[in-house]
Write a protein that holds these residues in place. Structure first.
Motif, PDB file in Angstrom:
ATOM      1  N   LEU A 165      -4.397  -8.517   1.468  1.00 52.06           N
ATOM      2  CA  LEU A 165      -3.161  -9.066   2.037  1.00 52.06           C
ATOM      3  C   LEU A 165      -3.193  -8.960   3.561  1.00 52.06           C
ATOM      4  N   LYS A 166      -3.687  -7.842   4.041  1.00 52.73           N
ATOM      5  CA  LYS A 166      -3.731  -7.627   5.495  1.00 52.73           C
ATOM      6  C   LYS A 166      -4.634  -8.678   6.162  1.00 52.73           C
ATOM      7  N   LYS A 167      -5.793  -8.916   5.553  1.00 53.30           N
ATOM      8  CA  LYS A 167      -6.727  -9.917   6.105  1.00 53.30           C
ATOM      9  C   LYS A 167      -6.090 -11.296   6.137  1.00 53.30           C
ATOM     10  N   ARG A 168      -5.390 -11.644   5.043  1.00 46.15           N
ATOM     11  CA  ARG A 168      -4.762 -12.973   4.979  1.00 46.15           C
ATOM     12  C   ARG A 168      -3.666 -13.108   6.029  1.00 46.15           C
ATOM     13  N   ARG A 169      -2.947 -12.023   6.262  1.00 42.94           N
ATOM     14  CA  ARG A 169      -1.871 -12.075   7.275  1.00 42.94           C
ATOM     15  C   ARG A 169      -2.461 -12.349   8.658  1.00 42.94           C
ATOM     16  N   TYR A 170      -3.625 -11.739   8.954  1.00 43.87           N
ATOM     17  CA  TYR A 170      -4.239 -11.941  10.266  1.00 43.87           C
ATOM     18  C   TYR A 170      -4.725 -13.378  10.439  1.00 43.87           C
ATOM     19  N   LYS A 171      -5.171 -13.986   9.325  1.00 43.67           N
ATOM     20  CA  LYS A 171      -5.729 -15.350   9.394  1.00 43.67           C
ATOM     21  C   LYS A 171      -4.644 -16.403   9.625  1.00 43.67           C
ATOM     22  N   ARG A 172      -3.407 -16.069   9.221  1.00 45.50           N
ATOM     23  CA  ARG A 172      -2.311 -17.027   9.264  1.00 45.50           C
ATOM     24  C   ARG A 172      -1.918 -17.377  10.693  1.00 45.50           C
ATOM     25  N   GLN A 173      -1.385 -18.586  10.875  1.00 45.55           N
ATOM     26  CA  GLN A 173      -1.036 -19.042  12.225  1.00 45.55           C
ATOM     27  C   GLN A 173       0.411 -18.694  12.604  1.00 45.55           C
ATOM     28  N   SER A 174       1.275 -18.417  11.607  1.00 47.02           N
ATOM     29  CA  SER A 174       2.709 -18.309  11.886  1.00 47.02           C
ATOM     30  C   SER A 174       3.050 -17.071  12.733  1.00 47.02           C
ATOM     31  N   GLN A 175       4.236 -17.131  13.340  1.00 41.58           N
ATOM     32  CA  GLN A 175       4.709 -16.050  14.216  1.00 41.58           C
ATOM     33  C   GLN A 175       4.878 -14.750  13.417  1.00 41.58           C
ATOM     34  N   ILE A 176       4.453 -13.625  13.994  1.00 43.47           N
ATOM     35  CA  ILE A 176       4.558 -12.337  13.287  1.00 43.47           C
ATOM     36  C   ILE A 176       5.984 -11.817  13.398  1.00 43.47           C
ATOM     37  N   ASP A 177       6.605 -11.515  12.237  1.00 45.26           N
ATOM     38  CA  ASP A 177       8.003 -11.065  12.294  1.00 45.26           C
ATOM     39  C   ASP A 177       8.103  -9.540  12.400  1.00 45.26           C
ATOM     40  N   ASP A 178       9.363  -9.065  12.595  1.00 46.05           N
ATOM     41  CA  ASP A 178       9.568  -7.624  12.863  1.00 46.05           C
ATOM     42  C   ASP A 178       9.126  -6.747  11.684  1.00 46.05           C
ATOM     43  N   TYR A 179       9.233  -7.249  10.440  1.00 46.90           N
ATOM     44  CA  TYR A 179       8.811  -6.442   9.286  1.00 46.90           C
ATOM     45  C   TYR A 179       7.286  -6.300   9.259  1.00 46.90           C
ATOM     46  N   GLU A 180       6.617  -7.390   9.577  1.00 50.11           N
ATOM     47  CA  GLU A 180       5.142  -7.352   9.535  1.00 50.11           C
ATOM     48  C   GLU A 180       4.578  -6.368  10.544  1.00 50.11           C
ATOM     49  N   LYS A 181       5.355  -6.106  11.615  1.00 48.84           N
ATOM     50  CA  LYS A 181       4.859  -5.200  12.672  1.00 48.84           C
ATOM     51  C   LYS A 181       4.953  -3.734  12.250  1.00 48.84           C
ATOM     52  N   LEU A 182       5.648  -3.456  11.156  1.00 50.34           N
ATOM     53  CA  LEU A 182       5.811  -2.053  10.735  1.00 50.34           C
ATOM     54  C   LEU A 182       4.472  -1.480  10.250  1.00 50.34           C
ATOM     55  N   GLU A 183       4.400  -0.150  10.235  1.00 48.66           N
ATOM     56  CA  GLU A 183       3.135   0.540   9.952  1.00 48.66           C
ATOM     57  C   GLU A 183       2.646   0.293   8.514  1.00 48.66           C
ATOM     58  N   ASP A 184       1.347   0.546   8.298  1.00 47.98           N
ATOM     59  CA  ASP A 184       0.741   0.318   6.986  1.00 47.98           C
ATOM     60  C   ASP A 184       1.476   1.066   5.870  1.00 47.98           C
ATOM     61  N   SER A 185       1.925   2.296   6.157  1.00 47.33           N
ATOM     62  CA  SER A 185       2.565   3.084   5.095  1.00 47.33           C
ATOM     63  C   SER A 185       3.821   2.377   4.562  1.00 47.33           C
ATOM     64  N   PHE A 186       4.529   1.680   5.459  1.00 47.01           N
ATOM     65  CA  PHE A 186       5.692   0.896   5.018  1.00 47.01           C
ATOM     66  C   PHE A 186       5.244  -0.185   4.023  1.00 47.01           C
ATOM     67  N   HIS A 187       4.169  -0.886   4.372  1.00 52.22           N
ATOM     68  CA  HIS A 187       3.708  -1.982   3.510  1.00 52.22           C
ATOM     69  C   HIS A 187       3.174  -1.469   2.168  1.00 52.22           C
ATOM     70  N   TYR A 188       2.578  -0.276   2.184  1.00 55.57           N
ATOM     71  CA  TYR A 188       2.162   0.342   0.909  1.00 55.57           C
ATOM     72  C   TYR A 188       3.380   0.603   0.033  1.00 55.57           C
ATOM     73  N   ARG A 189       4.440   1.124   0.642  1.00 56.99           N
ATOM     74  CA  ARG A 189       5.657   1.427  -0.148  1.00 56.99           C
ATOM     75  C   ARG A 189       6.266   0.142  -0.717  1.00 56.99           C
ATOM     76  N   VAL A 190       6.197  -0.932   0.078  1.00 56.50           N
ATOM     77  CA  VAL A 190       6.728  -2.220  -0.407  1.00 56.50           C
ATOM     78  C   VAL A 190       5.955  -2.655  -1.662  1.00 56.50           C
ATOM     79  N   LEU A 191       4.630  -2.551  -1.606  1.00 56.94           N
ATOM     80  CA  LEU A 191       3.817  -2.965  -2.769  1.00 56.94           C
ATOM     81  C   LEU A 191       4.112  -2.065  -3.979  1.00 56.94           C
ATOM     82  N   TYR A 192       4.266  -0.772  -3.717  1.00 62.05           N
ATOM     83  CA  TYR A 192       4.645   0.159  -4.791  1.00 62.05           C
ATOM     84  C   TYR A 192       6.014  -0.248  -5.366  1.00 62.05           C
ATOM     85  N   GLY A 193       6.935  -0.610  -4.474  1.00 63.03           N
ATOM     86  CA  GLY A 193       8.275  -1.035  -4.901  1.00 63.03           C
ATOM     87  C   GLY A 193       8.204  -2.220  -5.851  1.00 63.03           C
ATOM     88  N   PHE A 194       7.390  -3.211  -5.490  1.00 60.81           N
ATOM     89  CA  PHE A 194       7.271  -4.379  -6.376  1.00 60.81           C
ATOM     90  C   PHE A 194       6.714  -3.982  -7.746  1.00 60.81           C
TER      91      PHE A 194
END
Ligand code: T5A
Length: 213
Positions: free
Chosen positions: A144-173
């Protein structure tokens, strides 16, 4: 009760939801099915204005204020776009919905605080419109991280949060999928676009056929 069918696409950033939501819409249109594609936060004029604030505003809202802002956008979206479309018998495909608030604000920002999860659940009950089918797109964190870097769209405030936040999001899902097994189906997003498209269409088609019986 509405005659339409409400499908939501959920998962971490870069999972391919938006790409697949567009593909599904085109496929259903080819089948002569009346379908609309929308997204959250957004979908109406007011909700799109809130989207700008929530994603790019660097507002630093208190957590409960942020959650309520997502639900303000959602209430407007449901009242002005989603419910009318369902009442007309349409299929509504929505890129993110209530499960994103649980995953991002509940599991991600509050780190699974039971009071916050309960707060989100209460607001969801007030909205009182749950999807018939939710597809949760899953892929390993690094993909997911690699795909996000490849994308052209503007990076939003949530995407800028640390990796641990994104891990928790995936765990949440994952937790959401476990607790709502009837509504939520996991899509393996770590496959080619064509294979993911096939899996999405098969699940949607199966669910629509069951409902017609
Ligand atoms: N949010 C939202 C909350 O915090 N609370 C809420 O209540 C709600 C509703 C929304 C942000 O708001 C947060 C969550 C989000 O941070 P958004 O722009 O709508 O922001 O963000 P995303 O939905 O995350 O959009 P993304 O573009 O990041 O992810 P997608 O839609 O999952 O991925 P997509 O389709 O854009 O694809 C990403 C890239 O991967 C490629 C695509 O070509 C693209 O380059 N790709 C693949 N590559 C290889 N193989 C595949 N199978 C591929 N599928 C796609």
């Amino acid at each position: 009760m509405e005659n339409g069918f409400f499908i939501t696409f959920e998962g971490g950033e870069g999972a391919g939801k938006s790409t697949q939501a567009h593909l599904l819409k085109e496929r259903l249109k080819q089948d002569n099915i009346d379908v609309i594609l929308t997204r959250e936060p957004g979908g109406t004029k007011g909700a799109e204005a809130l989207r700008k604030l929530l994603l790019f505003g660097r507002c630093n809202f208190s957590l409960q204020a942020e959650i309520m802002a997502h639900f303000t956008a959602r209430r407007d979206h449901v009242d002005q776009l989603i419910k009318p479309a369902l009442n007309q018998g349409k299929i509504v495909v929505c890129d993110r919905y209530i499960d994103s608030t649980l995953a991002y604000q509940g599991y991600g920002l509050s780190e699974g605080d039971p009071d916050i999860l309960f707060f989100i659940q209460k607001l969801s009950n007030l909205i009182n419109l749950f999807p018939h089918l939710t597809l949760i797109f899953e892929a390993p964190f690094d993909i997911l991280k690699k795909r996000r870097y490849k994308r052209q769209s503007q990076i939003d405030d949530y995407e800028k949060l640390e990796d641990s936040f994104h891990y928790r999001v995936l765990y949440g899902f994952k937790q959401i999928a476990k607790k709502n097994g009837k509504r939520c189906k996991i899509i393996n997003a770590n496959q080619s676009l064509q294979d993911v498209e096939r899996d999405v269409y098969n699940l949607v088609f199966r669910k629509l056929s069951i409902l017609k019986q």
